[in-house]
Design a protein around this motif. Structure first.
Motif, PDB file in Angstrom:
ATOM      1  N   PRO A   7      50.562  36.695  18.502  1.00 48.97           N
ATOM      2  CA  PRO A   7      50.042  37.876  18.172  1.00 48.97           C
ATOM      3  C   PRO A   7      48.890  38.263  19.157  1.00 48.97           C
ATOM      4  N   VAL A   8      48.663  39.523  19.547  1.00 45.08           N
ATOM      5  CA  VAL A   8      47.597  40.212  20.429  1.00 45.08           C
ATOM      6  C   VAL A   8      46.742  41.001  19.734  1.00 45.08           C
ATOM      7  N   SER A   9      45.366  40.478  19.727  1.00 48.05           N
ATOM      8  CA  SER A   9      44.469  41.850  18.707  1.00 48.05           C
ATOM      9  C   SER A   9      43.423  42.336  19.630  1.00 48.05           C
ATOM     10  N   ALA A  10      42.896  43.294  19.146  1.00 52.56           N
ATOM     11  CA  ALA A  10      41.569  43.915  19.953  1.00 52.56           C
ATOM     12  C   ALA A  10      40.802  44.324  18.912  1.00 52.56           C
ATOM     13  N   ARG A  11      39.302  44.293  19.329  1.00 50.20           N
ATOM     14  CA  ARG A  11      38.215  45.002  18.610  1.00 50.20           C
ATOM     15  C   ARG A  11      37.470  45.759  19.662  1.00 50.20           C
ATOM     16  N   VAL A  12      36.838  46.859  19.181  1.00 49.85           N
ATOM     17  CA  VAL A  12      35.780  47.931  19.818  1.00 49.85           C
ATOM     18  C   VAL A  12      34.684  47.985  19.099  1.00 49.85           C
ATOM     19  N   TRP A  13      33.518  47.871  19.831  1.00 40.99           N
ATOM     20  CA  TRP A  13      32.305  48.208  19.050  1.00 40.99           C
ATOM     21  C   TRP A  13      31.547  49.306  20.034  1.00 40.99           C
ATOM     22  N   ALA A  14      30.729  50.016  19.464  1.00 44.88           N
ATOM     23  CA  ALA A  14      30.247  51.214  20.131  1.00 44.88           C
ATOM     24  C   ALA A  14      28.962  51.768  19.573  1.00 44.88           C
ATOM     25  N   ASP A  15      28.040  52.212  20.298  1.00 42.26           N
ATOM     26  CA  ASP A  15      27.036  52.901  19.625  1.00 42.26           C
ATOM     27  C   ASP A  15      26.650  53.978  20.909  1.00 42.26           C
ATOM     28  N   GLU A  16      25.441  54.730  20.807  1.00 42.97           N
ATOM     29  CA  GLU A  16      25.282  55.757  21.777  1.00 42.97           C
ATOM     30  C   GLU A  16      24.900  55.133  22.985  1.00 42.97           C
ATOM     31  N   ARG A  17      24.717  53.939  23.300  1.00 42.13           N
ATOM     32  CA  ARG A  17      24.369  53.305  24.613  1.00 42.13           C
ATOM     33  C   ARG A  17      25.386  52.475  25.245  1.00 42.13           C
ATOM     34  N   SER A  18      26.201  51.845  24.280  1.00 42.64           N
ATOM     35  CA  SER A  18      27.158  50.885  25.018  1.00 42.64           C
ATOM     36  C   SER A  18      28.467  50.741  24.382  1.00 42.64           C
ATOM     37  N   VAL A  19      29.423  50.322  25.050  1.00 47.65           N
ATOM     38  CA  VAL A  19      30.696  49.987  24.334  1.00 47.65           C
ATOM     39  C   VAL A  19      31.104  48.454  24.783  1.00 47.65           C
ATOM     40  N   VAL A  20      31.821  47.773  23.538  1.00 43.12           N
ATOM     41  CA  VAL A  20      32.298  46.441  23.872  1.00 43.12           C
ATOM     42  C   VAL A  20      33.581  46.451  23.405  1.00 43.12           C
ATOM     43  N   CYS A  21      34.304  45.913  24.188  1.00 44.82           N
ATOM     44  CA  CYS A  21      35.849  45.595  23.793  1.00 44.82           C
ATOM     45  C   CYS A  21      36.427  44.373  23.944  1.00 44.82           C
ATOM     46  N   THR A  22      37.016  43.751  23.138  1.00 43.94           N
ATOM     47  CA  THR A  22      37.644  42.437  23.072  1.00 43.94           C
ATOM     48  C   THR A  22      39.176  42.592  23.017  1.00 43.94           C
ATOM     49  N   VAL A  23      39.980  41.741  23.867  1.00 41.93           N
ATOM     50  CA  VAL A  23      41.216  41.516  23.748  1.00 41.93           C
ATOM     51  C   VAL A  23      41.670  40.202  23.681  1.00 41.93           C
ATOM     52  N   THR A  24      42.377  39.772  22.683  1.00 41.95           N
ATOM     53  CA  THR A  24      42.638  38.330  22.405  1.00 41.95           C
ATOM     54  C   THR A  24      44.117  38.011  22.196  1.00 41.95           C
ATOM     55  N   ASP A  25      44.602  37.068  23.183  1.00 36.84           N
ATOM     56  CA  ASP A  25      46.132  36.671  22.975  1.00 36.84           C
ATOM     57  C   ASP A  25      46.010  35.373  22.300  1.00 36.84           C
ATOM     58  N   SER A  26      47.297  34.519  21.936  1.00 33.98           N
ATOM     59  CA  SER A  26      47.423  33.435  21.278  1.00 33.98           C
ATOM     60  C   SER A  26      48.373  32.380  22.202  1.00 33.98           C
ATOM     61  N   GLY A  27      48.047  32.704  23.676  1.00 34.56           N
ATOM     62  CA  GLY A  27      49.122  31.868  24.537  1.00 34.56           C
ATOM     63  C   GLY A  27      48.264  30.405  24.638  1.00 34.56           C
ATOM     64  N   ARG A  28      48.568  29.790  25.697  1.00 33.00           N
ATOM     65  CA  ARG A  28      48.101  28.576  26.178  1.00 33.00           C
ATOM     66  C   ARG A  28      46.615  28.500  26.669  1.00 33.00           C
ATOM     67  N   GLY A  29      46.144  29.611  26.754  1.00 28.35           N
ATOM     68  CA  GLY A  29      44.758  29.549  27.401  1.00 28.35           C
ATOM     69  C   GLY A  29      44.650  29.883  28.613  1.00 28.35           C
ATOM     70  N   HIS A  30      43.408  29.949  29.014  1.00 32.06           N
ATOM     71  CA  HIS A  30      43.220  30.244  30.433  1.00 32.06           C
ATOM     72  C   HIS A  30      41.688  29.829  30.616  1.00 32.06           C
ATOM     73  N   ASP A  31      41.331  28.941  31.488  1.00 27.94           N
ATOM     74  CA  ASP A  31      40.135  28.274  31.688  1.00 27.94           C
ATOM     75  C   ASP A  31      39.573  28.336  33.220  1.00 27.94           C
ATOM     76  N   ASP A  32      39.329  29.519  33.483  1.00 27.15           N
ATOM     77  CA  ASP A  32      38.767  29.482  34.970  1.00 27.15           C
ATOM     78  C   ASP A  32      37.586  30.798  34.623  1.00 27.15           C
ATOM     79  N   PRO A  33      36.369  30.229  34.809  1.00 34.67           N
ATOM     80  CA  PRO A  33      35.115  31.262  34.847  1.00 34.67           C
ATOM     81  C   PRO A  33      34.972  32.140  35.981  1.00 34.67           C
ATOM     82  N   PHE A  34      35.613  31.787  37.102  1.00 33.57           N
ATOM     83  CA  PHE A  34      35.693  32.452  38.318  1.00 33.57           C
ATOM     84  C   PHE A  34      36.530  33.434  38.488  1.00 33.57           C
ATOM     85  N   ALA A  35      37.614  33.440  37.554  1.00 28.58           N
ATOM     86  CA  ALA A  35      38.708  34.550  37.780  1.00 28.58           C
ATOM     87  C   ALA A  35      37.978  36.052  37.756  1.00 28.58           C
TER      88      ALA A  35
END
Length: 351
Positions: free
Chosen positions: A268-296
């Motif tokens: 499954p794939v899921s998403a969350r969005v938070w917001a106020d008058e100054r900012s918006v934050v969005c997360t998208v999460t999958d359930s795969g094998r993962g990905h581990d490259d902080p330089f991507a």
């Protein structure tokens, strides 16, 4: 998820505070990147250090680039006098009006010119400005750290000047954590507080956005198809992002991240969005094998051929202020996007 291609691995950490002229004392000695920081006090010292550094490079045959706010850039050029004509000025290198992928692109283009003339080295003087937004402080730290790996093998001599009279005390830690060398008393010395790029980027990604402590304005789980997730993201961004141009940019990048979750991850794939008058934050999460490259995402995953794809995280870093990659403990990946909201175009400049 797609990944950017680092041009070199992270280098070893710096050792003792011996002068960098001792080859055994500095991790940055040699033909590749020399990345130093100078912590100075006041605009006059900024100009003195910057002019001396650029003049040194021009005498050596380096291609000089000055990245600074306009007032500081003008003062440095005045100090250089007739030699200022040889200095290229581009504030994007220090993230003025640009994000990290843009800055990396400017560096690569300038390096191409440097390789064909003079010493073959690029010399960059950056006057770092932080402003009031802690998210920008974090992104400067991320960019400074990533540069050590992305540019590490390339012939670049860079000095980042931090003015203690204008930079927040907490932000000065960035200079110490992300520069293998410090400029002290005119000498480059190894920096014992330097942190390797990989752990530095992972530490930054682990910091939660303040909005995440609240209730999301939208939470969708086990989204069955990519079109449905894109539509959900479009609808929530339309409700919380007042500027239509920014809204379109944010949705484009978030849609690419969502596409990566379905293409390279696993449902499954899921998403969350938070917001106020100054900012918006969005997360998208999958359930795969993962990905581990902080330089991507700092450069396109498949190089300059954008038709080859691999642009999702690169586009996200270009269009959102902050992008964090958070591998799950047993697989899966969460991509967190965050940005400061603009006023609608029609309201900008209004009294």
């Amino acid at each position: 998820m797609d990944r950017g291609t680092a041009t070199s691995p992270a280098r070893a950490g710096a050792g003792s505070d011996a002068p960098a002229s001792d080859p055994a004392a500095s991790a940055s000695a040699g033909p590749g990147l020399r990345h130093s920081a100078a912590l100075v006090r006041g605009p006059a010292e900024v100009v003195d250090v910057a002019a001396a550094f650029l003049d040194e490079g021009m005498r050596a045959g380096d291609l000089p680039v000055l990245a600074a706010p306009p007032e500081a850039a003008d003062a440095v050029r005045r100090a250089l006098g007739v030699r200022a004509g040889a200095v290229e000025v581009d504030g994007r290198v220090c993230l003025l009006g640009a994000r990290a992928p843009d800055a990396v692109g400017v560096l690569r283009t300038a390096l191409d010119r440097a390789l064909s003339s003079g010493s073959g080295r690029l010399r960059v003087l950056a006057v770092t400005t932080f402003g009031p937004d802690p998210r920008r402080w974090r992104e400067i730290r991320r960019y400074e750290a990533a540069s050590n790996a992305l540019v590490g093998a390339l012939p670049v001599t860079a000095l980042c000047v931090y003015d203690r009279s204008h930079v927040p005390d907490d932000a000065l830690d960035t200079a110490r954590a992300t520069h293998p060398e410090l400029l002290m008393g005119g000498l480059r010395v190894s920096n014992s507080e330097y942190v390797l790029p990989d752990p530095c980027l992972r530490e930054l990604a682990a910091v939660r956005e303040p909005l995440e402590t609240g209730t999301p304005v939208v939470a969708v789980d086990d989204v069955p198809t990519l079109p449905r997730l894109r539509r959900a993201l479009r609808d929530v961004l339309a409700a919380v992002v007042p500027d239509p141009d920014q809204r379109a940019d944010l949705h484009l990048a978030a849609s690419e991240v969502a596409a990566n979750a379905f293409r390279h991850g696993r449902q499954p794939v899921s998403a969350r969005v938070w917001a106020d008058e100054r900012s918006v934050v969005c997360t998208v999460t999958d359930s795969g094998r993962g990905h581990d490259d902080p330089f991507a995402g700092f450069v396109p995953a498949h190089g300059d051929d954008l038709a080859a794809g691999g642009m999702g995280l690169w586009l996200a870093r270009k269009l959102w202020d902050s992008v964090d990659l958070l591998p799950g403990p047993v697989g899966g990946l969460t991509v967190r996007l965050a940005t400061t909201l603009h006023a609608p175009s029609s309201c900008r400049g209004a009294a």
